[in-house]
Design a protein around this motif. Structure first.
Motif, short mmCIF file in Angstrom:
data_model
loop_
_atom_site.label_atom_id
_atom_site.label_comp_id
_atom_site.label_asym_id
_atom_site.label_seq_id
_atom_site.Cartn_x
_atom_site.Cartn_y
_atom_site.Cartn_z
N THR A 18 0.84 -1.20 0.00
CA THR A 18 0.00 0.00 0.00
C THR A 18 0.88 1.25 0.00
O THR A 18 2.10 1.17 0.13
CB THR A 18 -0.90 0.03 1.24
OG1 THR A 18 -0.09 0.19 2.41
CG2 THR A 18 -1.71 -1.25 1.36
N GLY A 19 0.24 2.40 -0.13
CA GLY A 19 0.96 3.65 0.01
C GLY A 19 1.45 3.83 1.45
O GLY A 19 0.81 3.37 2.40
N ILE A 20 2.59 4.50 1.61
CA ILE A 20 3.19 4.70 2.93
C ILE A 20 2.55 5.90 3.62
O ILE A 20 2.45 6.98 3.04
CB ILE A 20 4.70 4.89 2.81
CG1 ILE A 20 5.35 3.63 2.22
CG2 ILE A 20 5.33 5.22 4.16
CD1 ILE A 20 6.82 3.77 1.91
N THR A 21 2.12 5.70 4.86
CA THR A 21 1.48 6.77 5.63
C THR A 21 2.51 7.56 6.43
O THR A 21 3.60 7.06 6.75
CB THR A 21 0.45 6.21 6.61
OG1 THR A 21 1.14 5.38 7.57
CG2 THR A 21 -0.61 5.40 5.90
N ARG A 22 2.14 8.78 6.79
CA ARG A 22 2.98 9.58 7.68
C ARG A 22 3.05 8.94 9.07
O ARG A 22 4.06 9.04 9.76
CB ARG A 22 2.44 11.00 7.77
CG ARG A 22 2.63 11.80 6.47
CD ARG A 22 1.91 13.14 6.50
NE ARG A 22 2.17 13.90 5.29
CZ ARG A 22 1.56 13.72 4.13
NH1 ARG A 22 0.64 12.76 4.02
NH2 ARG A 22 1.86 14.45 3.07
N THR A 23 1.97 8.28 9.46
CA THR A 23 1.97 7.59 10.75
C THR A 23 3.01 6.48 10.77
O THR A 23 3.74 6.31 11.75
CB THR A 23 0.57 7.00 11.04
OG1 THR A 23 -0.39 8.05 10.99
CG2 THR A 23 0.54 6.34 12.40
N GLY A 24 3.08 5.71 9.69
CA GLY A 24 4.09 4.66 9.59
C GLY A 24 5.49 5.22 9.69
O GLY A 24 6.35 4.67 10.39
N MET A 25 5.74 6.35 9.02
CA MET A 25 7.06 6.98 9.08
C MET A 25 7.35 7.51 10.48
O MET A 25 8.48 7.46 10.96
CB MET A 25 7.15 8.10 8.06
CG MET A 25 7.41 7.64 6.63
SD MET A 25 8.87 6.57 6.44
CE MET A 25 10.14 7.56 7.21
N ALA A 26 6.32 8.04 11.15
CA ALA A 26 6.52 8.57 12.51
C ALA A 26 6.92 7.45 13.47
O ALA A 26 7.79 7.63 14.33
CB ALA A 26 5.25 9.26 12.98
#
Length: 361
Positions: A195-203
């Motif tokens: 899936t597309g990468i979320t900002r939450t995942g990066m955080a």
């Protein structure tokens, strides 16, 4: 963004000292009939506490010490037990192979799955995939699941009592999470789950790295003394939860491709996480990272006991480095999530430089 962004994680995560004594209280809602798929060490470390947690409850419990490899025949054996004993919940108790076997068993039989890791060496407990092997030990497939585990329970005292090298290796695996995710995010590559990468995942991935730097050394000392401290709890969460959820929702890049390249040598003995840690240093060189960032990561590795040279991984000649570089760059490898692309020659050069800088250190 070409893909829909999405987040995946276990439905429940429980961690703390003597957590296994509270297993029934935390998990009883899933069913009444339980299959515990255990490694040898997992059975010894957790059986008595798990039994204590059930107290006077009359739930059916069956403990199976599995064969040591998440192989097709082992999974078939466990599937038969689930069906014959009318099991409601499959529980993994042990390291990565026990976890992968239990995940696959639960998936194929449509049952709930709970993970109790007994080492914090990888982020496998929280991820939605298993590595499956043939019966002769050769690789068969990565088995991806539509969901992540129903629950993960980590007993901090069990982790504290495990050999410290597992905790260190887990920090190496977790170290790559932020840098590989950052690279994938920059190139709009899909997450590990497609899936597309979320900002939450990066955080989460970034917090994982910050936690490693802040508490890594104290956690190592805590584990050496078999004591549970706030620092150890922080690193357990980073190794198991932040790294697992982070990796699932971002992606891998050069660090994990480097590990896959090492496996192509055959007969290597370096832990997965140790290879990923050195591979992270290699990736930073490939990306042209600043010297401040490179030395920050390199100094962290030295501080907690992760390898900064090829010799520490048991790699002693440049022909092997050529083999690693070639196999780490094959089609489909996550190294291609880096900006531009990486050739075997470019990767070879970066590996040699990372090793030279490690020798200077």
């Amino acid at each position: 963004m070409k893909l829909l962004r999405a987040m995946r994680e276990p439905l429940k995560y429980v961690q703390g000292r003597d957590a296994t004594y509270h297993f029934y209280d935390e998990m009883h809602y899933m069913g009444k009939r339980w299959l515990f798929i255990c490694s040898n060490s997992g059975y010894k470390a957790c059986h008595d506490a798990l039994e204590t947690s059930f107290k006077d409850h009359d739930d059916y419990r069956r403990y199976e010490v599995f064969g040591g490899l998440s192989s097709k025949s082992e999974i078939e054996k466990m599937k038969s037990i689930v069906e014959e004993d009318h099991i409601d919940v499959v529980v993994a108790v042990g390291g990565g192979s026990a976890v992968d076997t239990a995940k696959a068993t639960a998936y194929y039989t449509g049952k709930h799955i709970v993970i109790i890791p007994t080492v914090a060496a990888t982020d496998a407990p929280c991820t939605g995939l298993s590595v499956i092997y043939n019966d002769d030990g050769s690789f068969n497939q990565y088995l991806f699941y539509p969901t992540n585990p129903d629950a993960v329970m980590v007993d901090s005292q069990v982790i504290a009592d495990a050999p410290v090298r597992f905790l260190i290796a887990g920090m190496g695996d977790a170290l790559g999470t932020y840098f590989e995710g950052r690279a994938s995010y920059r190139t709009e590559s899909p997450s590990l789950e497609g899936t597309g990468i979320t900002r939450t995942g990066m955080a989460i991935a970034k917090t994982c790295y910050e936690t490693l730097r802040e508490y890594g050394l104290q956690a190592v000392r805590s584990c050496e003394e078999h004591v549970v401290t706030p620092a150890l709890d922080a690193i357990i969460e980073a190794n198991v939860y932040m790294s697992g959820v982070g990796a699932d929702n971002v992606n891998c890049a050069a660090a994990h491709s480097f590990y896959n390249g090492v496996t192509s040598l055959g007969g290597h003995s370096a832990d997965h996480g140790c290879c990923v840690a050195f591979g992270t240093l290699v990736q930073l060189i490939l990306e042209g990272a600043s010297k401040e960032e490179f030395y920050e990561v390199q100094n962290f590795c030295k501080e907690v006991g992760l390898p900064t040279t090829l010799l520490k991984l048991g790699i002693t000649n440049r022909e092997d480095v050529r083999t690693i570089a070639k196999n780490a760059c094959v089609e489909g490898e996550t190294i291609h999530n880096l900006a531009g692309d990486v050739t075997p020659d470019e990767l070879y050069d970066a590996i040699i430089l990372a090793d030279a800088l490690g020798q200077e250190l």
